[in-house]
Design a protein around this motif. Structure first.
Motif, PDB file in Angstrom:
ATOM      1  N   ASN A   1      49.274  48.489  61.872  1.00 47.68           N
ATOM      2  CA  ASN A   1      49.470  49.178  63.155  1.00 47.68           C
ATOM      3  C   ASN A   1      50.477  48.467  64.054  1.00 47.68           C
ATOM      4  O   ASN A   1      50.264  48.315  65.263  1.00 47.68           O
ATOM      5  N   ALA A   2      51.581  48.027  63.470  1.00 54.53           N
ATOM      6  CA  ALA A   2      52.619  47.362  64.260  1.00 54.53           C
ATOM      7  C   ALA A   2      53.339  48.383  65.136  1.00 54.53           C
ATOM      8  O   ALA A   2      53.750  49.446  64.652  1.00 54.53           O
ATOM      9  N   PRO A   3      53.505  48.109  66.422  1.00 54.22           N
ATOM     10  CA  PRO A   3      54.214  49.049  67.303  1.00 54.22           C
ATOM     11  C   PRO A   3      55.715  49.043  67.030  1.00 54.22           C
ATOM     12  O   PRO A   3      56.351  47.992  67.027  1.00 54.22           O
ATOM     13  N   LEU A   4      56.264  50.218  66.798  1.00 51.93           N
ATOM     14  CA  LEU A   4      57.672  50.371  66.442  1.00 51.93           C
ATOM     15  C   LEU A   4      58.330  51.375  67.378  1.00 51.93           C
ATOM     16  O   LEU A   4      57.774  52.456  67.628  1.00 51.93           O
ATOM     17  N   ALA A   5      59.502  51.026  67.899  1.00 53.24           N
ATOM     18  CA  ALA A   5      60.293  51.937  68.722  1.00 53.24           C
ATOM     19  C   ALA A   5      61.581  52.281  67.981  1.00 53.24           C
ATOM     20  O   ALA A   5      62.110  51.458  67.231  1.00 53.24           O
TER      21      ALA A   5
ATOM     22  N   ASP B   1      60.686  42.723  75.721  1.00 52.15           N
ATOM     23  CA  ASP B   1      60.313  41.644  76.633  1.00 52.15           C
ATOM     24  C   ASP B   1      58.862  41.762  77.079  1.00 52.15           C
ATOM     25  O   ASP B   1      58.158  40.749  77.232  1.00 52.15           O
ATOM     26  N   ALA B   2      58.409  42.988  77.284  1.00 50.70           N
ATOM     27  CA  ALA B   2      57.037  43.204  77.757  1.00 50.70           C
ATOM     28  C   ALA B   2      56.020  43.177  76.628  1.00 50.70           C
ATOM     29  O   ALA B   2      54.816  43.220  76.885  1.00 50.70           O
ATOM     30  N   GLY B   3      56.486  43.103  75.380  1.00 54.39           N
ATOM     31  CA  GLY B   3      55.574  43.065  74.243  1.00 54.39           C
ATOM     32  C   GLY B   3      55.018  44.415  73.851  1.00 54.39           C
ATOM     33  O   GLY B   3      54.040  44.480  73.096  1.00 54.39           O
ATOM     34  N   ARG B   4      55.632  45.523  74.331  1.00 52.48           N
ATOM     35  CA  ARG B   4      55.131  46.848  73.959  1.00 52.48           C
ATOM     36  C   ARG B   4      55.514  47.216  72.529  1.00 52.48           C
ATOM     37  O   ARG B   4      54.842  48.023  71.895  1.00 52.48           O
ATOM     38  N   TYR B   5      56.612  46.639  72.025  1.00 55.34           N
ATOM     39  CA  TYR B   5      57.053  46.909  70.661  1.00 55.34           C
ATOM     40  C   TYR B   5      57.241  45.575  69.928  1.00 55.34           C
ATOM     41  O   TYR B   5      57.703  44.601  70.511  1.00 55.34           O
ATOM     42  N   ASN B   6      56.879  45.585  68.660  1.00 57.88           N
ATOM     43  CA  ASN B   6      57.193  44.445  67.810  1.00 57.88           C
ATOM     44  C   ASN B   6      58.530  44.613  67.116  1.00 57.88           C
ATOM     45  O   ASN B   6      59.189  43.629  66.782  1.00 57.88           O
TER      46      ASN B   6
END
Length: 377
Positions: free
Chosen positions: A51-55, A93-98
């Motif tokens: 479940n790694a956050p990806l943008a 920077d905010a850690g919302r995406y890895n």
């Protein structure tokens, strides 16, 4: 000099077991170390991508770019979040995406025209455990989708040589297979040193060591009784951990012989217990013993090869850890439990481990009376 009495060793060992049974705190610690701790260590710390956050910054807006976006899905990645280029750096920077994948404009058109086109992958490298794995997954997924779009096949081998990977012992690369077994192995070291050393310190603080020494008992008998009694408790615990928690609950297959491992563990328990008594002879109180345990156990666990490969450590550290029985026990245990090694393979580690244990036992035996004398003074 009187020869050691097996009857004395047996009766003193029974006394140790009764003392351990009366100490409910230590009993809870042992039960937890070989049950709940095994499960949480195996399942709570995952080495896989999950479940790694990806943008995705999609500046192409083409069917191919949409295909790339749709290729990332659970359980490895969360559904990709489409963002603008200006929002990428603040999001990282905010850690919302890895991970943030940038698909440039005219990406599909350039590929169709035979031109070289670059994709940019931005990685939050502060998540070191997943950064390398995630980058590899994203590269493989992306190249597979592009190859299938252009050629109709996901095969990436265009040259005359094709590398075929064969994964042995853990074919699905499941991280919890390693974590659960190594937690059991590490707890053998921790509990043996703590139980035996604490039993020695407790008797010194209560003054019962002096009572034992005025009886027809030798330091050798007293030490050996503590070793076999506390070692038996740990041995039963690790047998339960492997047979029930690892094989039944976690469904991790044991490749080798469990009786062979338990026999080797019994030899290691002698070595670890000797270290515990040696530390007990150095400390004058339980707080001092606790500090010595911390200073001893952490290097034993971290530098023995159970957490990271010894080959990746400085040569001086590798050479130094050859004097620790934990190094041989970890290598021996991994060989038996993971790779199904037999006695003909692990006997050298078994012999070295036992020899080092005998050295620590001899040193502790020499210091035994000196420690009692110091405590009386």
């Amino acid at each position: 000099m009187r020869l050691p009495s097996l009857a004395n060793i047996y009766r003193l060992g029974l006394k140790e077991l009764k003392s351990l049974w009366a100490d409910k705190t230590l009993l809870v610690l042992i039960c937890w170390a070989f049950s709940g701790a095994i499960y949480t260590a195996a399942t709570g710390v995952s080495q896989e991508l999950h479940n790694a956050p990806l943008a995705v910054v999609d500046e192409d807006r083409s069917p191919l770019s949409q295909r790339l976006v749709d290729a990332f899905y659970p359980p490895f990645f969360r559904p990709p979040e489409r963002i603008e280029l200006a929002a990428m750096d603040p999001g990282l920077d905010a850690g919302r995406y890895n991970f943030a994948l940038v698909i440039p404009a005219n990406f599909q058109r350039d590929l169709r025209a035979g031109k070289v086109s670059d994709l940019q992958l931005n990685i939050d490298a502060t998540i070191m455990s997943q950064a390398f794995i995630g980058a590899t997954y994203i590269k493989r997924i992306t190249l597979g989708e592009i190859n299938e779009y252009l050629t109709g096949t996901r095969d990436e081998s265009a040259g005359p040589v094709r590398l075929v990977t064969r994964v042995r012992f853990n074919p699905n690369l499941k991280g919890f297979w390693f974590g659960g077994v190594m937690e059991a192995i590490n707890n053998v070291t921790m509990l043996t040193i703590i139980l035996v050393g604490a039993a020695f310190i407790r008797e010194r603080e209560h003054g019962t060591i002096e009572h034992l020494l005025v009886m027809p008992l030798t330091p050798f008998e007293i030490m050996l009784a503590k070793i076999w009694a506390n070692g038996l408790a740990v041995l039963l615990g690790v047998a339960f951990a492997l047979a029930v928690m690892v094989e039944r609950v976690l469904q991790v297959p044991i490749a080798g012989s469990l009786p062979l491992f338990l026999a080797a563990a019994a030899c290691y328990l002698f070595a670890a217990a000797s270290i515990g008594i040696f530390l007990g002879t150095l400390a004058r109180s339980m707080p001092q013993f606790g500090l010595l345990v911390i200073l001893s156990i952490i290097p034993l666990l971290m530098l023995s090869g159970g957490i990271s490969p010894r080959e990746s450590m400085p040569q001086a550290v590798q050479d130094l850890m050859l004097a620790a029985p934990t190094t041989y026990f970890v290598r021996l245990a991994q060989g038996i439990l993971y790779r199904g090694a037999g006695l003909e393979i692990v006997w050298r580690d078994l012999a070295a481990m036992t020899a080092i244990g005998a050295v620590f036992f001899a040193i502790a035996l020499v210091r035994f009376r000196d420690a009692v004398t110091r405590n009386q003074g």
